[in-house]
Structures are given as structure tokens and as C-alpha cells.
Design a protein around this motif. Sequence first.
Motif, PDB file in Angstrom:
ATOM      1  N   SER A   2      44.234  24.475  52.139  1.00  0.00           N
ATOM      2  CA  SER A   2      43.700  23.569  53.157  1.00  0.00           C
ATOM      3  C   SER A   2      42.385  24.084  53.719  1.00  0.00           C
ATOM      4  O   SER A   2      41.471  23.305  53.999  1.00  0.00           O
ATOM      5  CB  SER A   2      44.714  23.384  54.288  1.00  0.00           C
ATOM      6  N   SER A   3      42.266  25.422  53.877  1.00  0.00           N
ATOM      7  CA  SER A   3      41.026  25.978  54.418  1.00  0.00           C
ATOM      8  C   SER A   3      39.870  25.773  53.443  1.00  0.00           C
ATOM      9  O   SER A   3      38.755  25.436  53.849  1.00  0.00           O
ATOM     10  CB  SER A   3      41.197  27.460  54.758  1.00  0.00           C
ATOM     11  N   VAL A   4      40.123  25.954  52.142  1.00  0.00           N
ATOM     12  CA  VAL A   4      39.082  25.746  51.133  1.00  0.00           C
ATOM     13  C   VAL A   4      38.677  24.273  51.096  1.00  0.00           C
ATOM     14  O   VAL A   4      37.490  23.929  51.041  1.00  0.00           O
ATOM     15  CB  VAL A   4      39.556  26.212  49.739  1.00  0.00           C
ATOM     16  N   ARG A   5      39.659  23.403  51.151  1.00  0.00           N
ATOM     17  CA  ARG A   5      39.411  21.958  51.148  1.00  0.00           C
ATOM     18  C   ARG A   5      38.545  21.558  52.344  1.00  0.00           C
ATOM     19  O   ARG A   5      37.580  20.801  52.206  1.00  0.00           O
ATOM     20  CB  ARG A   5      40.775  21.257  51.189  1.00  0.00           C
ATOM     21  N   LEU A   6      38.866  22.095  53.505  1.00  0.00           N
ATOM     22  CA  LEU A   6      38.092  21.812  54.712  1.00  0.00           C
ATOM     23  C   LEU A   6      36.661  22.333  54.580  1.00  0.00           C
ATOM     24  O   LEU A   6      35.693  21.637  54.927  1.00  0.00           O
ATOM     25  CB  LEU A   6      38.781  22.446  55.930  1.00  0.00           C
ATOM     26  N   LEU A   7      36.520  23.546  54.069  1.00  0.00           N
ATOM     27  CA  LEU A   7      35.194  24.126  53.901  1.00  0.00           C
ATOM     28  C   LEU A   7      34.329  23.308  52.951  1.00  0.00           C
ATOM     29  O   LEU A   7      33.153  23.043  53.230  1.00  0.00           O
ATOM     30  CB  LEU A   7      35.310  25.567  53.392  1.00  0.00           C
ATOM     31  N   ALA A  32      31.777  33.433  53.767  1.00  0.00           N
ATOM     32  CA  ALA A  32      33.079  32.803  54.006  1.00  0.00           C
ATOM     33  C   ALA A  32      34.214  33.533  53.302  1.00  0.00           C
ATOM     34  O   ALA A  32      35.364  33.450  53.724  1.00  0.00           O
ATOM     35  CB  ALA A  32      33.054  31.342  53.577  1.00  0.00           C
ATOM     36  N   ASP A  33      33.891  34.271  52.237  1.00  0.00           N
ATOM     37  CA  ASP A  33      34.934  35.022  51.535  1.00  0.00           C
ATOM     38  C   ASP A  33      35.481  36.174  52.373  1.00  0.00           C
ATOM     39  O   ASP A  33      36.540  36.709  52.074  1.00  0.00           O
ATOM     40  CB  ASP A  33      34.395  35.559  50.209  1.00  0.00           C
ATOM     41  N   THR A  34      34.776  36.547  53.458  1.00  0.00           N
ATOM     42  CA  THR A  34      35.260  37.629  54.316  1.00  0.00           C
ATOM     43  C   THR A  34      36.198  37.125  55.422  1.00  0.00           C
ATOM     44  O   THR A  34      36.916  37.922  56.027  1.00  0.00           O
ATOM     45  CB  THR A  34      34.089  38.390  54.976  1.00  0.00           C
ATOM     46  N   TRP A  35      36.171  35.815  55.688  1.00  0.00           N
ATOM     47  CA  TRP A  35      37.053  35.301  56.733  1.00  0.00           C
ATOM     48  C   TRP A  35      37.978  34.182  56.257  1.00  0.00           C
ATOM     49  O   TRP A  35      38.747  33.628  57.055  1.00  0.00           O
ATOM     50  CB  TRP A  35      36.281  34.868  57.986  1.00  0.00           C
ATOM     51  N   THR A  36      37.912  33.874  54.962  1.00  0.00           N
ATOM     52  CA  THR A  36      38.889  32.976  54.334  1.00  0.00           C
ATOM     53  C   THR A  36      39.134  33.480  52.915  1.00  0.00           C
ATOM     54  O   THR A  36      38.489  34.427  52.469  1.00  0.00           O
ATOM     55  CB  THR A  36      38.390  31.512  54.248  1.00  0.00           C
ATOM     56  N   SER A  37      40.022  32.823  52.195  1.00  0.00           N
ATOM     57  CA  SER A  37      40.328  33.214  50.816  1.00  0.00           C
ATOM     58  C   SER A  37      39.476  32.447  49.805  1.00  0.00           C
ATOM     59  O   SER A  37      39.787  32.444  48.619  1.00  0.00           O
ATOM     60  CB  SER A  37      41.812  32.972  50.529  1.00  0.00           C
ATOM     61  N   ASP A  96      47.646  29.667  61.326  1.00  0.00           N
ATOM     62  CA  ASP A  96      47.072  30.378  60.195  1.00  0.00           C
ATOM     63  C   ASP A  96      45.637  30.797  60.513  1.00  0.00           C
ATOM     64  O   ASP A  96      44.781  29.956  60.796  1.00  0.00           O
ATOM     65  CB  ASP A  96      47.097  29.484  58.951  1.00  0.00           C
ATOM     66  N   PHE A  97      45.378  32.101  60.439  1.00  0.00           N
ATOM     67  CA  PHE A  97      44.086  32.626  60.867  1.00  0.00           C
ATOM     68  C   PHE A  97      42.931  32.103  60.020  1.00  0.00           C
ATOM     69  O   PHE A  97      41.872  31.754  60.538  1.00  0.00           O
ATOM     70  CB  PHE A  97      44.121  34.163  60.824  1.00  0.00           C
ATOM     71  N   GLN A  98      43.114  32.039  58.700  1.00  0.00           N
ATOM     72  CA  GLN A  98      42.038  31.582  57.823  1.00  0.00           C
ATOM     73  C   GLN A  98      41.734  30.096  58.030  1.00  0.00           C
ATOM     74  O   GLN A  98      40.569  29.688  58.018  1.00  0.00           O
ATOM     75  CB  GLN A  98      42.396  31.837  56.359  1.00  0.00           C
ATOM     76  N   TYR A  99      42.773  29.321  58.230  1.00  0.00           N
ATOM     77  CA  TYR A  99      42.594  27.888  58.462  1.00  0.00           C
ATOM     78  C   TYR A  99      41.871  27.664  59.789  1.00  0.00           C
ATOM     79  O   TYR A  99      40.947  26.851  59.890  1.00  0.00           O
ATOM     80  CB  TYR A  99      43.960  27.213  58.436  1.00  0.00           C
ATOM     81  N   LEU A 100      42.285  28.420  60.802  1.00  0.00           N
ATOM     82  CA  LEU A 100      41.621  28.341  62.106  1.00  0.00           C
ATOM     83  C   LEU A 100      40.149  28.728  61.985  1.00  0.00           C
ATOM     84  O   LEU A 100      39.274  28.070  62.558  1.00  0.00           O
ATOM     85  CB  LEU A 100      42.315  29.262  63.112  1.00  0.00           C
ATOM     86  N   ILE A 104      36.935  26.604  63.148  1.00  0.00           N
ATOM     87  CA  ILE A 104      35.917  27.043  64.098  1.00  0.00           C
ATOM     88  C   ILE A 104      34.518  26.877  63.496  1.00  0.00           C
ATOM     89  O   ILE A 104      33.565  26.522  64.193  1.00  0.00           O
ATOM     90  CB  ILE A 104      36.178  28.503  64.530  1.00  0.00           C
ATOM     91  N   ALA A 105      34.411  27.097  62.180  1.00  0.00           N
ATOM     92  CA  ALA A 105      33.116  26.958  61.507  1.00  0.00           C
ATOM     93  C   ALA A 105      32.533  25.557  61.660  1.00  0.00           C
ATOM     94  O   ALA A 105      31.310  25.388  61.690  1.00  0.00           O
ATOM     95  CB  ALA A 105      33.267  27.304  60.023  1.00  0.00           C
TER      96      ALA A 105
END
Length: 198
Positions: A2-7, A32-37, A96-100, A104-105
Amino acid sequence: MSSVRLLVLGVILRRGITHGYGVHQDLTSWRADTWTSVKPGSIYHAMDKLEAQGMIRAEHSGDSVKRGPSRTEYTLTPEGKAEFRSLLEEALKSHDFQYLAAGIAFMEMLPRHQVIALLEERLTAVQQSAAFLRTLPTEALPSDPSKHPELVGLWAGYMDYAVAATQTLLQSLQSGKYAFIDEKSEMEGLKHDGSHLT
């Protein structure tokens, strides 16, 4: 995912129209690779899936590159814009920290009052989780993993941090920090009226 999709959706929306390399370029420059997967492979996989689901639309670019054929560029469909907004709202409430982090981005792409309301909802949820974790029984020699003091302590500490970080972010937004989409529109209107601040 979901985080990748949002990004991916967020980058395309910010740019208006872009090719896959443009999405990759932005996410790389943002680290972004340092704060998400997010990884290069996950970016292109997400784009393929979003296109198949009708969230983004491919448009053949007329501009040729120095080497190779012209690139296919993408733009969000109305369904993609709705999906972006839904994912963004969900991310800002997420445990979920990465999704959050992905939320925030792009939080400034929502009205300030809405972001504050979503983060207040998140704050209540993490406060409840932190309080619940403190009630869990632990054992010096745990009979099962759920009673391991280090495991419970790890999650309790994470939730305490989540509470403090959310409170800090809320205070920043309530004090007027950052410029949100509704405020940017108002500022543009003031400029067109000739009554902008000097």
C-alpha cells in the motif's frame, strides 16, 4: 504494498504526467528507500498493476530520447485520483510506520483540517494500543512468546513513541506549519486579485 502504491500514485499526480523512470527518479532523490520498502522493482510492478486496474493511463510521448524509442508516459485517471486520496487518508491513520511515512510525504495534498482530523484519529488509536500493551502480563521465564517482557516492552516502547511523534506532528500542523492544498489555492487567488502579501 500500500505504501508503494501510494508513493507511485502521488509522484504521478504531483508531476501530472511522467514515465516510470520519472517516478523512480523522484523516489530515489527523496531517499524513499530509507523510510519505506520501495525498491526499483516494486515501483515498476506497482505501475503495471495500477495500469491494469485502470488507476493510471498510458500515453505515448511524442518526445524522443537520445537513445531508443519514445517513452510511454502515465497520468492518473479519475479512479486513480480517488484511490490516491483513499490511500492517503488511510495512511495518515495507520499504525504501520512505512505507510504513515508515505502518507506524511503527501499530506499537504489534503486540506489542513482534514489531515489534523485524521492524525487525531490516529492519536486516539495509538494511545489505546499503548495503554492495552501495558496491561499485558509478562513472566521472567516466559511460558510462551506473548509473555516475553522484551517483546511486550518493544511494542509498548514503539507505541509510546508513536503517541509522542503524532502529538508533535499535530502541534506543528495546528500552529500553522507547512502549506496545504487549500491554503495554496487561497494564496493563488490572492495573487490573481493583486492583494498578495508583500
